[in-house]
Design a protein around this motif. Structure first.
Motif, PDB file in Angstrom:
ATOM      1  N   UNK A  37       1.031  -1.223   0.000  1.00 27.47           N
ATOM      2  CA  UNK A  37       0.085   0.022  -0.148  1.00 27.47           C
ATOM      3  C   UNK A  37       0.578   1.382   0.149  1.00 27.47           C
ATOM      4  N   UNK A  38       2.125   1.191  -0.236  1.00 33.86           N
ATOM      5  CA  UNK A  38       3.065   2.283  -0.221  1.00 33.86           C
ATOM      6  C   UNK A  38       3.189   3.036   0.969  1.00 33.86           C
ATOM      7  N   UNK A  39       2.979   2.317   2.234  1.00 32.86           N
ATOM      8  CA  UNK A  39       3.118   3.148   3.587  1.00 32.86           C
ATOM      9  C   UNK A  39       4.173   2.575   4.132  1.00 32.86           C
ATOM     10  N   UNK A  40       4.564   3.406   5.243  1.00 36.09           N
ATOM     11  CA  UNK A  40       5.653   2.900   6.257  1.00 36.09           C
ATOM     12  C   UNK A  40       5.206   1.716   6.854  1.00 36.09           C
ATOM     13  N   UNK A  41       6.206   0.965   7.036  1.00 35.98           N
ATOM     14  CA  UNK A  41       5.901  -0.238   7.858  1.00 35.98           C
ATOM     15  C   UNK A  41       6.963  -0.667   9.021  1.00 35.98           C
ATOM     16  N   UNK A  42       6.019  -0.496  10.093  1.00 38.17           N
ATOM     17  CA  UNK A  42       6.808  -0.536  11.563  1.00 38.17           C
ATOM     18  C   UNK A  42       6.229  -2.114  11.989  1.00 38.17           C
ATOM     19  N   UNK A  43       7.340  -2.986  11.818  1.00 36.02           N
ATOM     20  CA  UNK A  43       6.930  -4.313  11.943  1.00 36.02           C
ATOM     21  C   UNK A  43       6.483  -5.155  12.897  1.00 36.02           C
ATOM     22  N   UNK A  44       6.037  -4.625  13.859  1.00 34.06           N
ATOM     23  CA  UNK A  44       5.636  -5.319  15.229  1.00 34.06           C
ATOM     24  C   UNK A  44       7.025  -5.789  15.811  1.00 34.06           C
ATOM     25  N   UNK A  45       7.108  -7.347  16.051  1.00 35.70           N
ATOM     26  CA  UNK A  45       8.140  -7.827  16.891  1.00 35.70           C
ATOM     27  C   UNK A  45       8.072  -7.118  18.159  1.00 35.70           C
ATOM     28  N   UNK A  46       7.021  -6.681  18.565  1.00 38.62           N
ATOM     29  CA  UNK A  46       6.782  -5.855  19.673  1.00 38.62           C
ATOM     30  C   UNK A  46       6.257  -6.545  20.991  1.00 38.62           C
ATOM     31  N   UNK A  47       4.981  -6.798  21.210  1.00 38.37           N
ATOM     32  CA  UNK A  47       4.537  -7.684  22.518  1.00 38.37           C
ATOM     33  C   UNK A  47       5.262  -9.139  22.205  1.00 38.37           C
ATOM     34  N   UNK A  48       5.671  -9.611  23.267  1.00 37.66           N
ATOM     35  CA  UNK A  48       6.287 -10.770  23.356  1.00 37.66           C
ATOM     36  C   UNK A  48       5.224 -11.924  22.909  1.00 37.66           C
ATOM     37  N   UNK A  49       5.487 -12.800  21.887  1.00 37.37           N
ATOM     38  CA  UNK A  49       4.665 -13.716  21.615  1.00 37.37           C
ATOM     39  C   UNK A  49       4.994 -15.190  21.821  1.00 37.37           C
ATOM     40  N   UNK A  50       5.974 -15.362  22.638  1.00 37.98           N
ATOM     41  CA  UNK A  50       6.473 -16.653  23.054  1.00 37.98           C
ATOM     42  C   UNK A  50       7.313 -16.669  24.182  1.00 37.98           C
ATOM     43  N   UNK A  51       7.144 -17.863  24.990  1.00 35.20           N
ATOM     44  CA  UNK A  51       8.275 -17.825  26.167  1.00 35.20           C
ATOM     45  C   UNK A  51       9.527 -18.587  25.745  1.00 35.20           C
ATOM     46  N   UNK A  52       9.427 -18.878  24.603  1.00 34.28           N
ATOM     47  CA  UNK A  52      10.455 -19.553  24.009  1.00 34.28           C
ATOM     48  C   UNK A  52      11.447 -18.692  23.239  1.00 34.28           C
ATOM     49  N   UNK A  53      12.870 -18.743  23.584  1.00 32.43           N
ATOM     50  CA  UNK A  53      13.349 -17.802  22.736  1.00 32.43           C
ATOM     51  C   UNK A  53      13.619 -18.317  21.301  1.00 32.43           C
TER      52      UNK A  53
END
Lengths: 121, 744
Positions: free
Chosen positions: B330-346
């Motif tokens: 969509x030709x927009x700036x992407x700030x790509x998550x990897x934000x809230x912890x989604x796993x207890x596993x490294x």
């Protein structure tokens, strides 16, 4: 960047740490000028984003409206805050201020809010 | 009924951290499905008289407010017919084909409906998403964003941590509050800290929509992000907004020259029980289309707060990345998550981030927790302060620019001190509060707020109230900085205000580099078109990526060896062949007594030799230390020593600590016993080696000493040192005959 004028019309080159310290500067001196937003709208259009351009043009219309009033308008658009009639009234108010694109937005909202039950009862 | 305890293999597997994560059986009726929801429509569009009268299976009379806004504002009617007619798979292939330009894909995407882009992107495999991201992101140069928060809204710690985050290379800092009313104080503290750390760092304070706008209007923050969009009307309304209020808010930010992006993310509707039997990915496609329609320059998505919901279903992690790529289409700036912890596993959390990390995005993390997990008031992030060195090592491993750089410890301490001094001066000058020196000292040293005992928990609240009541703006902060000698920081804060006048950073994907140049879709466009094109780090940036603080060179290790205090191994004379059957030669390597003094286990070489000597003595043998100068090969050292030895038995010892027992009749690479893992050889083992060598000398067959077993990554720890130590040994090789050595 240094030849640009702020919203107040003051050239941004006059805004220095020293002039701020002297108390010669207000927020309006470091606020964007509507002409600059119009120019940025053209840049956005040239770079394949007419919606961003429209946003900048709506923004240009809002530059001369005070913070409090802008925030009041925002609140009026939130769900269940305004009747369609109230939204139309704001649209008319905006038109009087020359904010044609924003007025259009409010008119559209009045219509959709009525149809989708998002207006104040 | 009693339940049987699982067998050992499964008990053991059950204990692993990954099994703390929730995994959901797909439930399409609840929206708990990544792709292909029950109610996901087939892509379609009908245009009559330049107006969309039907879209994605819905006629305009049935449009909800989201459809309506997208249909009226978000679709480019001039390309819609052409774009919608392209086969999904054909278009998907263009995303990874260098022969199709980004510009053309962007042009066609602007005519596609949400269902169309969802259908196209669901066709890409994980590897293809990486290529598509590399090609489609708006800004050429990748970057990263940090969270800077703490449990007590401690302004000194916020400023010190903001300066630290800037030093590590983050170009956007996001703060928020555990106590809503503290927000203005946090905004001021983080803005000051950011200015201490680097020019051009953008700062936001994530709070309720109108409060955030108010902070922006006062100049106390330089961008906004917490403008949430949702994919169903009901959840949108529950969020107390409509597409129209969000569109207006977007313009309100731009009207004050403030950068802004919206937030969405798959799974949020399912989490709030309003997915309307649609898949997470389709609902996110609606959000992204709406983001473009309202004129936002960018989107933070990829699950965000609901990333773990997407992560719980099959293909969910792939859908999170596909969301990001959709923003780019969509030709927009992407700030790509990897934000809230989604796993207890490294392992899982690294796996979730890694494709995006190597593909490169406008902001890899839309919040790398640069602070302690417990201080992260957004909740722990996918990446946190304990992971910074990992991230830097990953950048170096892959030659990837993830936006971070190594920060020097001395410099970080200086910045933290300066940040606390600047905040102390500004707060005092503006009458916001007074900090004790003890508090400041603790904040400088603190790894997190738990290390601070001298803080005043009421100060942030009082400061925030004063900021609001006395109408403190960034102009006041700049004046206060200047009045107190913080001219550099005053100028940097002013530069951020002036940027609003120019408005260049309102364009898509804009950040500032450290020279205050705007890097954006406009000034730094991504023109990737296959290998050898697109973003390439400059040589100085590559050097930053490559040079981590833990790396050691041969000369570093040589200096480390040289600094050893007890250089107590000396040459006594030349070594002769012995005929004494009790004589056992300890053959040492060429660098022994010259350049290497300490073995890989940290034991001094002299101590290792002493233990071997003592072991030999226990067995009634006499040890002779002989330096073999013409080879660094342990087998040859051992064999040469054995040939000098009266008993025919020798101990061979490389200066790094590797040792063996040799005998003169064996082939060079053979041996009687080998102690190959030098870092794990202890004093006791060297003594045992002496004892066993003595027993071999007497013709006995002792039980071989076993190498100690370790499940640690011994090779990872020591192999680089080994390479250097071997190089040092090689420099010491010469044609001198064997030399008799002694310990003093």
């Amino acid at each position: 960047m240094n030849n640009q004028k702020g919203f107040s019309g003051k050239n941004v080159s006059e805004v220095t740490v020293e002039s701020i310290r002297r108390g010669d500067i207000t927020l309006d001196d470091v606020r964007i000028h509507p002409e600059t937003l119009a120019m940025q709208a053209q840049v956005a259009r040239d770079n394949g984003n007419p919606q961003l351009a429209e946003n900048f043009l709506r923004a240009a219309e809002l530059t001369s409206i005070s913070d409090e009033v802008v925030m009041g308008y925002y609140d009026a658009l939130r769900p269940g805050r305004s009747t369609p009639q109230q939204l139309i009234e704001i649209a008319n108010e905006l038109e009087l201020k020359g904010a044609i694109k924003n007025a259009e937005l409010f008119k559209q909202a009045a219509d959709v809010y009525a149809r989708r039950g998002l207006a104040a009862k | 009924m009693t339940t049987k305890e699982p067998i050992g293999r499964f008990r053991f597997m059950n204990e692993q951290r990954v099994n703390l994560d929730g995994f959901a059986t797909p439930a399409p009726e609840l929206g708990l499905v990544a792709f292909n929801g029950l109610n996901d429509p087939k892509p379609s569009i009908t245009i009559k008289e330049n107006r969309i009268v039907e879209m994605d299976g819905r006629s305009e009379s049935d449009f909800d407010s989201i459809d309506e806004f997208i249909a009226r504002h978000g679709i480019d009617l001039s390309v819609a017919i052409e774009a919608m007619a392209i086969d999904d798979l054909d278009f998907a292939r263009r995303l990874v084909d260098p022969n199709h330009s980004r510009a053309d894909i962007v042009r066609l995407s602007s005519g596609m409906t949400p269902a169309k882009l969802a259908a196209v992107l669901s066709k890409l495999s994980a590897a293809e998403l990486v290529i598509a991201m590399t090609k489609m992101r708006a800004r050429r140069t990748p970057s990263n964003q940090a969270h800077v928060t703490n449990r007590s809204d401690d302004p000194l710690l916020l400023a010190a941590d903001a300066a630290t985050a800037a030093a590590f290379g983050f170009r956007e800092l996001e703060t928020t509050v555990p106590v809503a009313a503290d927000a203005p104080s946090n905004a001021v503290a983080v803005s000051i800290g950011a200015a201490v750390g680097s020019p051009g760092v953008l700062v936001q304070c994530s709070v309720e929509e109108s409060a955030e706008l108010a902070l922006g209007m006062r100049g106390l923050v330089s961008y906004a992000e917490t403008v949430s969009l949702y994919g169903t009307e009901q959840i949108f309304i529950d969020g107390d907004d409509t597409p129209w209020s969000k569109a207006f808010l977007t313009s309100a930010y731009a009207s004050r020259g403030i950068k802004m992006r919206v937030t969405s993310g798959g799974g949020s509707e399912a989490l709030m029980g309003g997915a309307e039997k649609c898949s997470m990915f389709y609902l996110e496609a609606r959000c992204v289309a709406l983001a473009r329609a309202i004129g936002a320059q960018g989107v933070q998505n990829g699950g965000i707060d609901s990333a773990a919901v997407a992560g719980a279903v099959p293909g969910g992690v792939r859908s999170l990345m596909a969301e990001n790529v959709m923003v780019m289409l969509r030709n927009l700036e992407a700030c790509t998550g990897n934000d809230a912890l989604m796993s207890e596993s490294d392992v899982r959390r690294t796996s979730r981030t890694h494709p995006i990390f190597i593909g490169g995005s406008d902001f890899i993390n839309s919040g790398f927790g640069s602070i302690q997990r417990y201080d992260n008031m957004f909740g722990p992030s996918q990446w946190n302060s304990e992971d910074i060195d990992d991230f830097l090592a990953m950048q170096r491993d892959w030659g990837v620019d993830g936006g971070l750089r190594t920060a020097d410890e001395v410099e970080v301490e200086r910045l933290r001190r300066r940040a606390t001094e600047a905040v102390t001066a500004v707060y005092s000058w503006l009458g916001l509060g007074d900090f004790s020196q003890e508090w400041a000292d603790q904040a400088i040293d603190a790894a997190g707020s738990k290390d601070i005992s001298s803080g005043d928990l009421m100060l942030p609240l009082t400061a925030a109230r004063t900021i609001m009541e006395t109408n403190v703006t960034m102009l006041d902060v700049i004046a206060a900085l200047a009045e107190n000698g913080f001219d550099l920081e005053a100028q940097r804060c002013l530069d951020m205000l002036k940027a609003r006048v120019a408005g260049d950073y309102l364009q898509t994907s804009a950040i500032f580099d450290e020279e205050m140049n705007v890097l954006s879709l406009v000034t730094d466009p991504n023109e990737y078109s296959g290998p050898g094109t697109g973003y390439q780090p400059t040589s100085s940036r590559q050097n930053e990526i490559d040079t981590i603080r833990q790396q050691r060179s041969v000369s570093d290790l040589l200096a480390e060896q040289q600094s050893f205090d007890h250089k107590n191994i000396f040459v006594k004379g030349s070594a002769e062949t012995s005929y004494d059957p009790r004589d056992v030669v300890i053959g040492v390597s060429p660098a022994t007594g010259k350049d290497i003094w300490v073995t890989l286990s940290g034991l001094s070489l002299a101590d290792a030799i002493s233990e071997v000597l003592a072991g030999l003595e226990e067995e009634g043998c006499t040890g002779r230390i002989v330096r073999i100068n013409d080879s660094l090969d342990l087998g040859m050292i051992g064999l040469t020593a054995a040939r000098l030895s009266g008993s025919g038995v020798s101990v061979g010892l490389q200066a790094k600590g590797t040792a063996l027992i040799h005998r003169r009749d064996l082939a060079p690479l053979a041996n009687l016993e080998l102690y190959s893992v030098a870092p794990t050889i202890t004093r006791d083992l060297y003594r045992m080696m002496g004892i066993n060598a003595g027993r071999h000398a007497k013709g006995a067959t002792p039980e071989p000493v076993r190498n100690p077993y370790s499940d640690e990554a011994i090779e990872a720890r020591y192999h680089t040192k080994v390479v250097s130590l071997v190089a040092i040994e090689r420099n010491c090789v010469n044609s001198h005959g064997p030399e008799l050595m002694e310990l003093r």
